[in-house]
Design a protein around this motif. Structure first.
Motif, mmCIF file in Angstrom:
data_model
loop_
_atom_site.group_PDB
_atom_site.id
_atom_site.type_symbol
_atom_site.label_atom_id
_atom_site.label_comp_id
_atom_site.label_asym_id
_atom_site.label_seq_id
_atom_site.Cartn_x
_atom_site.Cartn_y
_atom_site.Cartn_z
ATOM 1 N N VAL A 167 55.638 72.031 21.747
ATOM 2 C CA VAL A 167 55.941 71.090 20.668
ATOM 3 C C VAL A 167 56.177 69.688 21.226
ATOM 4 O O VAL A 167 56.937 69.504 22.183
ATOM 5 N N LEU A 168 55.532 68.701 20.625
ATOM 6 C CA LEU A 168 55.776 67.307 20.964
ATOM 7 C C LEU A 168 56.902 66.789 20.084
ATOM 8 O O LEU A 168 56.800 66.827 18.850
ATOM 9 N N LYS A 169 58.001 66.330 20.695
ATOM 10 C CA LYS A 169 59.142 65.833 19.938
ATOM 11 C C LYS A 169 59.430 64.378 20.297
ATOM 12 O O LYS A 169 59.345 63.985 21.466
ATOM 13 N N ASP A 170 59.756 63.579 19.276
ATOM 14 C CA ASP A 170 60.165 62.201 19.531
ATOM 15 C C ASP A 170 61.093 61.744 18.409
ATOM 16 O O ASP A 170 61.415 62.511 17.506
ATOM 17 N N GLU A 171 61.547 60.495 18.510
ATOM 18 C CA GLU A 171 62.451 59.924 17.510
ATOM 19 C C GLU A 171 61.861 58.647 16.946
ATOM 20 O O GLU A 171 61.111 57.934 17.623
ATOM 21 N N LEU A 172 62.198 58.369 15.696
ATOM 22 C CA LEU A 172 61.797 57.126 15.043
ATOM 23 C C LEU A 172 63.031 56.511 14.392
ATOM 24 O O LEU A 172 63.709 57.159 13.596
ATOM 25 N N THR A 173 63.322 55.271 14.751
ATOM 26 C CA THR A 173 64.411 54.534 14.124
ATOM 27 C C THR A 173 63.805 53.487 13.190
ATOM 28 O O THR A 173 62.897 52.752 13.589
ATOM 29 N N ILE A 174 64.307 53.420 11.972
ATOM 30 C CA ILE A 174 63.695 52.545 10.969
ATOM 31 C C ILE A 174 64.145 51.099 11.118
ATOM 32 O O ILE A 174 63.331 50.180 11.109
ATOM 33 N N GLU A 175 65.450 50.863 11.269
ATOM 34 C CA GLU A 175 65.972 49.491 11.277
ATOM 35 C C GLU A 175 66.884 49.232 12.471
ATOM 36 O O GLU A 175 67.599 50.133 12.912
ATOM 37 N N HIS A 176 66.857 47.993 12.975
ATOM 38 C CA HIS A 176 67.902 47.538 13.900
ATOM 39 C C HIS A 176 69.180 47.305 13.103
ATOM 40 O O HIS A 176 70.276 47.694 13.497
ATOM 41 N N GLU A 177 69.034 46.617 11.986
ATOM 42 C CA GLU A 177 70.093 46.382 11.008
ATOM 43 C C GLU A 177 69.408 46.178 9.665
ATOM 44 O O GLU A 177 68.186 46.236 9.574
ATOM 45 N N ARG A 178 70.187 45.941 8.633
ATOM 46 C CA ARG A 178 69.649 45.891 7.282
ATOM 47 C C ARG A 178 68.436 44.960 7.171
ATOM 48 O O ARG A 178 68.525 43.770 7.475
ATOM 49 N N HIS A 179 67.288 45.534 6.807
ATOM 50 C CA HIS A 179 66.029 44.803 6.605
ATOM 51 C C HIS A 179 65.467 44.188 7.886
ATOM 52 O O HIS A 179 64.551 43.368 7.830
ATOM 53 N N GLN A 180 65.989 44.597 9.027
ATOM 54 C CA GLN A 180 65.432 44.175 10.316
ATOM 55 C C GLN A 180 64.773 45.411 10.935
ATOM 56 O O GLN A 180 65.413 46.188 11.632
ATOM 57 N N TYR A 181 63.487 45.578 10.675
ATOM 58 C CA TYR A 181 62.808 46.825 11.012
ATOM 59 C C TYR A 181 62.362 46.868 12.468
ATOM 60 O O TYR A 181 61.992 45.839 13.048
ATOM 61 N N THR A 182 62.395 48.072 13.035
ATOM 62 C CA THR A 182 61.979 48.239 14.426
ATOM 63 C C THR A 182 60.460 48.065 14.534
ATOM 64 O O THR A 182 59.720 48.339 13.576
ATOM 65 N N PRO A 183 59.961 47.612 15.691
ATOM 66 C CA PRO A 183 58.511 47.449 15.880
ATOM 67 C C PRO A 183 57.736 48.751 15.643
ATOM 68 O O PRO A 183 56.637 48.725 15.084
ATOM 69 N N THR A 184 58.302 49.874 16.043
ATOM 70 C CA THR A 184 57.613 51.151 15.865
ATOM 71 C C THR A 184 57.431 51.474 14.390
ATOM 72 O O THR A 184 56.345 51.889 13.961
ATOM 73 N N TYR A 185 58.482 51.276 13.617
ATOM 74 C CA TYR A 185 58.387 51.535 12.177
ATOM 75 C C TYR A 185 57.424 50.547 11.512
ATOM 76 O O TYR A 185 56.593 50.936 10.683
ATOM 77 N N GLN A 186 57.508 49.285 11.890
ATOM 78 C CA GLN A 186 56.622 48.276 11.315
ATOM 79 C C GLN A 186 55.160 48.608 11.579
ATOM 80 O O GLN A 186 54.312 48.520 10.680
ATOM 81 N N LYS A 187 54.861 49.025 12.797
ATOM 82 C CA LYS A 187 53.480 49.364 13.149
ATOM 83 C C LYS A 187 52.980 50.545 12.330
ATOM 84 O O LYS A 187 51.821 50.581 11.898
ATOM 85 N N LEU A 188 53.874 51.501 12.073
ATOM 86 C CA LEU A 188 53.506 52.707 11.346
ATOM 87 C C LEU A 188 53.152 52.402 9.892
ATOM 88 O O LEU A 188 52.148 52.905 9.366
ATOM 89 N N VAL A 189 53.961 51.569 9.236
ATOM 90 C CA VAL A 189 53.767 51.345 7.799
ATOM 91 C C VAL A 189 53.039 50.040 7.469
ATOM 92 O O VAL A 189 52.744 49.781 6.304
ATOM 93 N N ALA A 190 52.709 49.243 8.486
ATOM 94 C CA ALA A 190 52.046 47.959 8.252
ATOM 95 C C ALA A 190 50.736 48.060 7.470
ATOM 96 O O ALA A 190 50.411 47.151 6.692
ATOM 97 N N PRO A 191 49.943 49.129 7.629
ATOM 98 C CA PRO A 191 48.710 49.211 6.844
ATOM 99 C C PRO A 191 48.942 49.351 5.338
ATOM 100 O O PRO A 191 47.994 49.241 4.557
ATOM 101 N N PHE A 192 50.197 49.574 4.935
ATOM 102 C CA PHE A 192 50.468 49.873 3.528
ATOM 103 C C PHE A 192 51.357 48.839 2.845
ATOM 104 O O PHE A 192 50.989 48.284 1.817
ATOM 105 N N TYR A 193 52.529 48.570 3.410
ATOM 106 C CA TYR A 193 53.468 47.665 2.745
ATOM 107 C C TYR A 193 52.994 46.224 2.825
ATOM 108 O O TYR A 193 52.547 45.756 3.874
ATOM 109 N N LEU A 194 53.130 45.512 1.721
ATOM 110 C CA LEU A 194 52.671 44.133 1.661
ATOM 111 C C LEU A 194 53.409 43.223 2.626
ATOM 112 O O LEU A 194 52.836 42.305 3.203
ATOM 113 N N LYS A 195 54.708 43.459 2.807
ATOM 114 C CA LYS A 195 55.534 42.540 3.589
ATOM 115 C C LYS A 195 55.781 43.028 5.010
ATOM 116 O O LYS A 195 56.767 42.672 5.637
ATOM 117 N N MET A 196 54.865 43.819 5.535
ATOM 118 C CA MET A 196 55.000 44.272 6.919
ATOM 119 C C MET A 196 53.900 43.637 7.771
ATOM 120 O O MET A 196 52.780 43.483 7.335
#
Length: 240
Positions: free
Chosen positions: A211-240
């Motif tokens: 099994v490949l296991k890893d972690e994903l953190t969404i925000e550094h703080e409120r509305h300050q998104y981590t680069p990993t999360y931004q890269k993941l959802v950037a193809p979809f959300y307008l403001k990413m």
């Protein structure tokens, strides 16, 4: 209630008739799951607004993308969202309960990927909204039904992808093992670096592997998104 659609980069979602609105879990699952080049058929179980199925259409060339929704209002709205997208010819929604769908389709269709953001609150607590309860509680789609049904509908190379609470990971994986479904990849999701793991993104297959296991953190703080999360959802959300 606002009737304005939720706009993504390549499609939009009307959700005024859906009990469960667009949320982080569904978008995260749709962005996270690995889509192999030879994925020709996809099934979204409990599609709600249709957002995950639409993400699958944006991300893949799969010619068959089916969705199931038990709630009539959500089903009708998902159909409309599909028809108004650029991929209406590849998207089809069934108004059905999953067990019934499995019985009817197990000899007709096999899917390379089954994906679901399943209801995962137990029935100990109910709200005043029957539709919302159906969308959020396990009564309508217990894990056992999802896992067992998947074994009848997956192709030989098929995979099942879900997002569930971390607190239910062990029970879910033990149950999956009972149906010879084995974890291939697990990503643990945290809101911030200091918060507890709240969700598990799990990809299951028909063969036991390491099994490949890893972690994903969404925000550094409120509305300050981590680069990993931004890269993941950037193809979809307008403001990413």
């Amino acid at each position: 209630m606002s009737s304005k659609p939720f706009k993504f980069k390549q499609f939009e979602i009307h959700q005024d008739r859906c009990a469960m609105k667009i949320g982080t879990d569904g978008v995260l699952l749709g962005a996270w799951v690995d889509l192999l080049e030879d994925t020709d058929s996809i099934l979204d179980v409990g599609t709600g607004t249709g957002v995950i199925a639409l993400m699958m259409a944006q991300r893949s060339s799969a010619q068959l993308i089916d969705a199931i929704e038990i709630d009539e209002n959500a089903y009708e709205q998902a159909v409309e969202n599909f028809e108004h997208s650029d991929w209406g010819d590849r998207l089809f929604c069934y108004h059905a309960e999953f067990g019934e769908f499995v019985e009817e389709m197990q000899d007709e269709e096999k899917y390379d990927l089954i994906i679901s953001n399943p209801p995962f609150y137990n029935s100990d607590y109910k709200t005043a909204s029957e539709a919302r309860d159906m969308a959020r509680f396990q009564d309508a789609l217990p894990f056992q039904l999802l896992l067992e049904g998947a074994t009848y509908l997956l192709s030989e190379k098929g995979r099942l992808a879900v997002i569930i609470p971390k607190s239910q990971e062990q029970d879910f994986l033990e149950l999956a093992g009972d149906f010879n479904l084995f974890p291939k990849k697990i990503t643990y999701v945290k809101g911030t670096h200091t918060s507890e793991i709240k969700r598990c993104l799990i990809l299951l297959g028909l063969e036991p592997i390491e099994v490949l296991k890893d972690e994903l953190t969404i925000e550094h703080e409120r509305h300050q998104y981590t680069p990993t999360y931004q890269k993941l959802v950037a193809p979809f959300y307008l403001k990413m």
